[in-house]
Motif scaffolding. Structure first.
Motif, mmCIF file in Angstrom:
data_model
loop_
_atom_site.group_PDB
_atom_site.id
_atom_site.type_symbol
_atom_site.label_atom_id
_atom_site.label_comp_id
_atom_site.label_asym_id
_atom_site.label_seq_id
_atom_site.Cartn_x
_atom_site.Cartn_y
_atom_site.Cartn_z
ATOM 1 N N LEU A 165 0.636 -1.193 -0.100
ATOM 2 C CA LEU A 165 0.069 0.072 -0.098
ATOM 3 C C LEU A 165 0.866 1.304 -0.058
ATOM 4 N N CYS A 166 2.096 1.206 -0.214
ATOM 5 C CA CYS A 166 2.833 2.402 -0.204
ATOM 6 C C CYS A 166 4.080 2.300 -1.144
ATOM 7 N N GLN A 167 4.472 3.398 -1.870
ATOM 8 C CA GLN A 167 5.707 3.213 -2.705
ATOM 9 C C GLN A 167 6.849 2.458 -1.964
ATOM 10 N N ASN A 168 7.365 1.649 -2.516
ATOM 11 C CA ASN A 168 8.230 0.585 -1.960
ATOM 12 C C ASN A 168 9.518 1.330 -1.921
ATOM 13 N N TYR A 169 9.799 2.409 -1.064
ATOM 14 C CA TYR A 169 11.158 2.820 -0.904
ATOM 15 C C TYR A 169 11.746 2.606 0.552
ATOM 16 N N PRO A 170 13.078 2.718 0.745
ATOM 17 C CA PRO A 170 13.245 2.337 2.198
ATOM 18 C C PRO A 170 12.835 3.607 3.214
ATOM 19 N N PHE A 171 12.525 2.990 4.416
ATOM 20 C CA PHE A 171 12.294 3.951 5.503
ATOM 21 C C PHE A 171 13.404 4.237 6.290
ATOM 22 N N PHE A 172 13.377 5.180 7.151
ATOM 23 C CA PHE A 172 14.420 5.508 8.412
ATOM 24 C C PHE A 172 13.641 5.466 9.459
ATOM 25 N N TRP A 173 14.146 4.813 10.672
ATOM 26 C CA TRP A 173 13.299 5.036 11.985
ATOM 27 C C TRP A 173 14.206 5.438 12.891
ATOM 28 N N ASP A 174 13.786 6.144 13.921
ATOM 29 C CA ASP A 174 14.491 6.718 15.067
ATOM 30 C C ASP A 174 13.443 6.960 16.175
ATOM 31 N N LYS A 175 14.171 6.571 17.474
ATOM 32 C CA LYS A 175 13.118 6.253 18.518
ATOM 33 C C LYS A 175 12.396 7.700 18.973
ATOM 34 N N ASN A 176 13.106 8.827 18.418
ATOM 35 C CA ASN A 176 12.742 10.253 18.778
ATOM 36 C C ASN A 176 11.653 10.796 17.796
ATOM 37 N N ILE A 177 11.848 10.307 16.461
ATOM 38 C CA ILE A 177 11.103 10.939 15.431
ATOM 39 C C ILE A 177 10.008 9.762 14.987
ATOM 40 N N GLY A 178 10.324 8.575 15.067
ATOM 41 C CA GLY A 178 9.529 7.351 14.449
ATOM 42 C C GLY A 178 10.004 7.278 13.174
ATOM 43 N N PHE A 179 9.012 6.862 12.235
ATOM 44 C CA PHE A 179 9.335 6.602 10.664
ATOM 45 C C PHE A 179 9.367 7.861 9.819
ATOM 46 N N LEU A 180 10.390 7.954 9.334
ATOM 47 C CA LEU A 180 10.570 8.871 8.113
ATOM 48 C C LEU A 180 10.883 8.296 6.699
ATOM 49 N N ALA A 181 10.025 8.608 5.684
ATOM 50 C CA ALA A 181 10.284 8.186 4.276
ATOM 51 C C ALA A 181 11.678 8.718 3.737
ATOM 52 N N THR A 182 12.172 7.974 2.880
ATOM 53 C CA THR A 182 13.259 8.505 2.164
ATOM 54 C C THR A 182 12.905 9.022 0.792
ATOM 55 N N GLY A 183 13.844 9.764 -0.081
ATOM 56 C CA GLY A 183 13.194 10.345 -1.143
ATOM 57 C C GLY A 183 13.496 11.913 -0.981
ATOM 58 N N PRO A 184 13.179 12.395 -2.394
ATOM 59 C CA PRO A 184 12.725 11.863 -3.588
ATOM 60 C C PRO A 184 13.695 11.410 -4.463
ATOM 61 N N TYR A 185 13.341 10.237 -5.435
ATOM 62 C CA TYR A 185 14.287 9.606 -6.088
ATOM 63 C C TYR A 185 14.347 9.930 -7.348
ATOM 64 N N PRO A 186 15.512 9.929 -8.299
ATOM 65 C CA PRO A 186 15.352 10.512 -9.662
ATOM 66 C C PRO A 186 14.359 9.824 -10.521
ATOM 67 N N THR A 187 13.438 10.547 -11.286
ATOM 68 C CA THR A 187 12.484 10.101 -11.982
ATOM 69 C C THR A 187 12.646 8.824 -12.632
ATOM 70 N N PHE A 188 13.820 8.454 -13.250
ATOM 71 C CA PHE A 188 14.350 7.473 -14.123
ATOM 72 C C PHE A 188 14.345 6.099 -13.280
ATOM 73 N N TYR A 189 14.840 6.390 -11.742
ATOM 74 C CA TYR A 189 14.988 5.396 -10.796
ATOM 75 C C TYR A 189 13.993 5.288 -9.888
ATOM 76 N N SER A 190 12.763 5.804 -10.013
ATOM 77 C CA SER A 190 11.861 5.703 -9.175
ATOM 78 C C SER A 190 10.773 4.638 -9.109
ATOM 79 N N TYR A 191 11.171 3.640 -9.714
ATOM 80 C CA TYR A 191 10.277 2.282 -9.833
ATOM 81 C C TYR A 191 10.073 1.800 -8.472
ATOM 82 N N PHE A 192 11.607 1.418 -7.940
ATOM 83 C CA PHE A 192 11.623 0.782 -6.775
ATOM 84 C C PHE A 192 12.908 0.971 -6.082
ATOM 85 N N ALA A 193 13.049 0.989 -4.905
ATOM 86 C CA ALA A 193 14.452 1.178 -4.043
ATOM 87 C C ALA A 193 14.575 0.382 -2.774
ATOM 88 N N TYR A 194 15.532 -0.368 -2.570
ATOM 89 C CA TYR A 194 15.768 -0.965 -1.330
ATOM 90 C C TYR A 194 17.150 -0.706 -0.702
#
Length: 357
Positions: free
Chosen positions: A82-111
């Motif tokens: 249910l989400c764009q499949n890009y890696p997340f960042f998690w920190d105990k003080n801020i919770g989840f943070l999405a990574t990005g934005p990704y270059p248009t050409f390479y925006s299909y998937f990132a791990y």
């Protein structure tokens, strides 16, 4: 009494076992373990003082899972459905943070392949056409393309070929990976034939000795992976400043695969026979490859089939043949293993066995 002391020393297991109760993946030097729940995929962080802490899902997603943890307890992973499949960042003080934005050409998937102690995520981003590029991300500069060894002469700032990241040192100096170009022939694409490389200070350098894939790298630039050896078998391989080493297999086995390395050059993974029966191992330059099952309490009933990760305290994550995950902690009766290789305070630079073929 002296004789009794010696006897206890000789008979005591090297590692004590802790059954973690979840699918452990990685650990840091503080003994914090990250992984995922066994029933339903949710990231989990564990330590001896607090036990299991379920982090839940990335907001709006379903089935998030953790991949790596750094030295300060920050986590990277993937958000799931249910989400764009890009890696997340998690920190105990801020919770989840999405990574990005990704270059248009390479925006299909990132791990994600790893996270440094300075909160930088390293991974691989893909395009709809199958092209791939290693990248770095932090919350300040966003996504940065790590390129390939081959700048595109017709497009400044662009590169020829593909690259992938498999791991990153905790200090952020080294990225283990693979590149799909022929060394010394940048006008010619590798046609999907990825070869092992290391990235540091903006430069990709080919690793010689074995074709295969990299898996992890430590803070002094020692890299582990899996290589094709004589006869076509796959063995665990270590690349050091002096060259490449075939780590072999446990007695009676045909294949081996590596999962992690610490800064002392200790390596963990698994070895298996022609029937596919595997055993977890730990390797170091002094003792060679040892079956982890021979180093845990006798009569425990545990059969460890894969070594998954190792920290600088010598603690190991491993899983068993019935799906349990364990933390192996060195017994206090034993002196910690000494470093397998000299550790220099300076960055070793490009002293690997290079491949200029």
């Amino acid at each position: 009494l002296a004789g009794l002391s010696v006897s206890l020393w000789a008979q005591s297991p090297y590692y004590n076992l802790t059954n973690l109760g979840f699918a452990a993946i990685d650990l840091n030097d503080k003994g914090q373990v990250v992984g995922n729940s066994l029933s339903g995929v949710h990231p989990i962080i564990w330590d001896a003082a607090n036990g299991i802490q379920n982090l839940g899902d990335v907001p709006g997603c379903q089935g998030s899972y953790a991949v790596k943890i750094n030295g300060v307890g920050q986590i990277t992973g993937q958000p799931g459905l249910l989400c764009q499949n890009y890696p997340f960042f998690w920190d105990k003080n801020i919770g989840f943070l999405a990574t990005g934005p990704y270059p248009t050409f390479y925006s299909y998937f990132a791990y994600s392949a790893g996270i440094t102690d300075s909160s930088e995520i390293i991974g691989t981003m893909d395009s709809t056409t199958g092209d791939a590029r290693a990248f770095s991300w932090n919350s300040t500069t966003g996504v940065q393309d790590l390129g390939t060894p081959c700048p595109d002469p017709n497009n400044p700032g662009q590169y020829l070929g593909d690259s992938e990241a498999s791991g990153v040192s905790r200090n952020g100096v080294f990225v283990s990976g693979a590149v799909d170009v022929h060394p010394g022939q940048c006008s010619k694409n590798g046609n999907g034939a990825y070869r092992p490389y290391v990235w540091s200070s903006g430069t990709w350098t080919a690793l010689g000795g074995f074709d295969g894939s990299t898996v992890a790298v430590n803070n002094i630039g020692q890299i582990v992976g899996n290589g094709y050896v004589t006869g076509g078998s796959i063995h665990a391989v270590l690349w050091t400043q002096s060259g490449s080493i075939d780590l072999g297999t446990l007695s009676g086995d045909v294949y081996s695969s590596v999962m992690d390395i610490n800064d002392s050059g200790q390596v963990v993974g698994y070895s298996w026979n022609a029937e596919g029966v595997s055993r977890a191992f730990v390797w170091d330059a002094t003792n060679g490859m040892q079956d982890l099952n021979s180093l845990i309490p006798t009569g425990s009933g545990v059969n460890l089939v894969r070594g998954l990760a190792i920290n600088n305290e010598g603690q190991i994550l491993a899983n068993s043949d019935v799906g349990n995950y364990f933390l192996l902690s060195p017994n206090s009766c034993h002196v910690p293993l000494s470093p397998s290789f000299p550790i220099s305070s300076s960055v070793p630079g490009y002293l690997y066995q290079l491949d200029d073929s």
